[in-house]
Design a protein around this motif. Sequence first.
Motif, PDB file in Angstrom:
ATOM      1  N   PRO A 161       0.987  -0.958  -0.157  1.00 24.22           N
ATOM      2  CA  PRO A 161       0.004  -0.258   0.222  1.00 24.22           C
ATOM      3  C   PRO A 161       0.851   1.175   0.076  1.00 24.22           C
ATOM      4  CG  PRO A 161      -0.490  -1.727   1.568  1.00 24.22           C
ATOM      5  CD  PRO A 161       0.386  -2.054   0.856  1.00 24.22           C
ATOM      6  N   SER A 162       1.882   1.419   0.436  1.00 22.20           N
ATOM      7  CA  SER A 162       2.490   2.182   0.954  1.00 22.20           C
ATOM      8  C   SER A 162       3.219   2.538  -0.647  1.00 22.20           C
ATOM      9  CB  SER A 162       3.719   1.839   2.091  1.00 22.20           C
ATOM     10  OG  SER A 162       4.561   1.359   2.276  1.00 22.20           O
ATOM     11  N   ARG A 208      -2.520  -4.259  -7.271  1.00 21.45           N
ATOM     12  CA  ARG A 208      -3.045  -3.731  -6.107  1.00 21.45           C
ATOM     13  C   ARG A 208      -4.169  -4.034  -4.925  1.00 21.45           C
ATOM     14  NH1 ARG A 208       1.291  -0.458  -5.963  1.00 21.45           N
ATOM     15  NH2 ARG A 208       0.357   0.787  -4.175  1.00 21.45           N
ATOM     16  N   ASN A 209      -3.634  -3.237  -3.508  1.00 18.89           N
ATOM     17  CA  ASN A 209      -4.504  -3.771  -2.649  1.00 18.89           C
ATOM     18  C   ASN A 209      -5.184  -4.772  -2.788  1.00 18.89           C
ATOM     19  OD1 ASN A 209      -3.762  -1.229  -1.329  1.00 18.89           O
ATOM     20  ND2 ASN A 209      -4.942  -0.521  -2.996  1.00 18.89           N
TER      21      ASN A 209
END
Length: 379
Positions: free
Chosen positions: A231-232, A251-252
Motif C-alpha cells: 500500500p505504501s 494493488r490492494n
Amino acid sequence: MKYYIIVGEASGDLHASHLMQSLKSKDSQADFRYFGGDLMAAVGGTRVKHFKELAYMGFVPVLLHLRTIFKNMTMCKKDIVAWKPDVVILVDYPGFNLNIARFLKTKTRIPVYYYISPKIWAWKEYRIKNIKRDVEQLFSILPFEVPFFEQKHGYPIHYVGNPTADEVRQFTNGYRESFEQFCLSQGLITDKPIIALLAGSRTQEIKDNLPAMIQAAAAFPEYQAVVAGAPSIDDDYYKRFIANTNVALVRNQTYALLSHATAALVTSGTATLETALFNVPQVVCYRTPIPLVIRWAFNHILKVDYISLVNLIANREIVQELFADRFSVANITRELSQLLPGNEGREKMLTDYAEVRERLGDDVAPDNAAQLMVELLKG
C-alpha cells in the motif's frame, strides 16, 4: 473508559483499529486518543499524530531524525498526562513505546498494557527487564512467546490468538470470486496459473528481493508472475523492476491474489504467515548485505533458529529460508520447482501448514484482548 493507544507503523495501525472496534463493543463509553494511522481514524477518537511522523527505520535514518523523535516522545508524554487516560495501550514499536512505558511507570499511576509484544526473543532480550518493570499486562499474538516470557523469564502474559489468522478466516469465508473473474478484473491471463511475488513493504526490501524473484519465476513460462503491491509503495517504483517483463502488478488485492496463487516467493515477515494460512506453498527469500557476516551473526548472536513466522510457530523448518549466503536466483528457482503441482515438496508443505494453523488456534485476538482489558481495568 479512556484509552490512549500508540502505534508506529502500518501493521500496528491495522491491528490497533481492530482492537479499537472490539473495545467499543465491550465498553460503550470507550473514548480513544492515539498516535496512529488512517485505519484507526476510521474507527473514531482523536488522532494526535500520524504514525508516519514517527517511523524511522535503520540506524542512519534514526540518527538523522533524533531531534524529531525526542520531540515526539516529549509531546506524547505531555499529551498523555494532560488527557489522563484509564490506560495506555502500546502496539509493537518497542524503541519508542518502551520509553513511554518507563515514563508512565516512573511519573504517573496510569497502567500500561502492551498489545502485540516486542519481539525480544529474536533480538535485544535484555529489554525483558524494562517490560517486567514498566508493563502491567502483556498481550501476545504468537503462541511460542508464552514459554519464552513465562517459563524463561517468569513474566505471565496473555496469548489472545493471532489476528492474521482471524483476518484470513474472515476473508476466505466471504470471498467468492473465481480465478477467471479475478484475472479479468486485474488484467491478468486467464489460462495461466499464478506465482505470487510478495517482495516486502519497504523500498529497500523490494529493491533487494524483487529482481531475483522475477528471474526465478521466469524459469517457469507456463506460469504468470504477479507482484502484490504494498500500500505504501507507488506503482512507478514497481515499474522500475517489471518494465519489459511479463510480470504483472496488483494493488490492494494481496489476499485475493494468494487465494488464487499456485505458489509464492515471499520475503520474511507477516506475509510468510499469510501465505501459509492461504495454503500456498512458498519459498522465503531475503537478500542481505555482507551475507557471510549476516549468516555468522544469525548463528551466533540472534536468539532464534528461523526468520519466518511459519517456521518459528512450528519450531521446525516447514518452508525453505533463502537469506544471506543462501540467497541466489539458482537456489530460489530450485526450491520453487519443488513446490509446483506434481512435486513431493508441495504436498509435504501443505500437510505441514495444518500444524501451524492448529498452533495458532481459532481465537479472535482483538476480541479476546479487549475483553481481558476491560475486565482487568474494571476489576
